[in-house]
Design an enzyme around this catalytic site. Structure first.
Site: not given
Ligand code: IMP
Ligand code: MG
Length: 179
Positions: A42-43, A99-100, A103, A131, A152
């Site tokens: 949803k982000g 994407e929001d 990470d 990040k 975070f």
């Molecule tokens: P990844 O698969 O680790 O790259 O994570 C992606 C998802 O993790 C993002 O689309 C977010 O929904 C969530 N996420 C990662 N870091 C944060 C944060 O600092 N705040 C809120 N959601 C996060």
């Molecule tokens: Mg997300």
């Protein structure tokens, strides 16, 4: 109950400037072409809404929903699950995954593999936040508004346990145990 402290991090004026710049860059890069913006739910919904208003092209919009967290955690479980698929065919399209935050990169790595099989003309990644220090998968956003340290954050679509998505600015979330 844990106590949440929200520390102001990125102001709405700064977000607006960067989102406008990204929209203008996408407009230049895809001049004369159509693009399909796919928001990762949803982000990314708030970011996609503002971004799309700054793209002056023939734009289609769709969403995909994935889940990678289990319960009240601030780190990914590493397992990505497809919850709801895109409702549009992708063949021959310029796909921009919106994407929001990137990470670990595991979510986008999964999505890129899943969607490239459907033969889009191109796949690009546009993220509000990046990040890079936490990256595990080989994902490099083509468009990124802000690079941030390992904190975070919530607001402007980003949540903790589904809260805070509606905040118009971005905050660092500090969680302390209340006793
Ligand atoms: P990844 O698969 O680790 O790259 O994570 C992606 C998802 O993790 C993002 O689309 C977010 O929904 C969530 N996420 C990662 N870091 C944060 C944060 O600092 N705040 C809120 N959601 C996060
Ligand atoms: Mg997300």
């Amino acid at each position: 109950m844990d106590k949440h402290v929200l520390e102001p991090f990125i102001k709405k004026e700064d977000i607006a400037v960067k989102v406008k710049e990204l929209g203008e860059k996408i407009t230049r890069d895809f001049k004369g072409e159509k693009v399909l913006l796919v928001g990762v739910l949803k982000g990314a919904w708030m970011f996609l809404s503002d971004l799309s208003k700054n793209i002056d092209l023939d734009v289609e919009i769709s969403f995909i929903s994935v889940s990678s967290y289990v319960g009240e955690k601030t780190t990914t479980s590493g397992v990505v699950r497809l919850m709801c698929d895109i409702d549009r065919p992708l063949e021959g399209k310029n796909l921009i995954l919106v994407e929001d935050i990137v990470d670990t990169g595991l979510t986008l790595n999964y999505l890129k593999k899943l969607l490239s099989v459907r033969k889009p003309k191109s796949i690009s990644i546009c993220t509000l936040l990046d990040k890079p220090s936490r990256r595990v998968a080989p994902i490099n956003p083509d468009y990124s508004a802000f690079e941030i340290p390992d904190e975070f954050v919530v607001g402007y679509g980003l949540d903790f346990n589904n809260r805070y998505r509606n905040l118009p600015e971005i905050y660092k979330l500090i969680i302390s145990e209340d006793n």
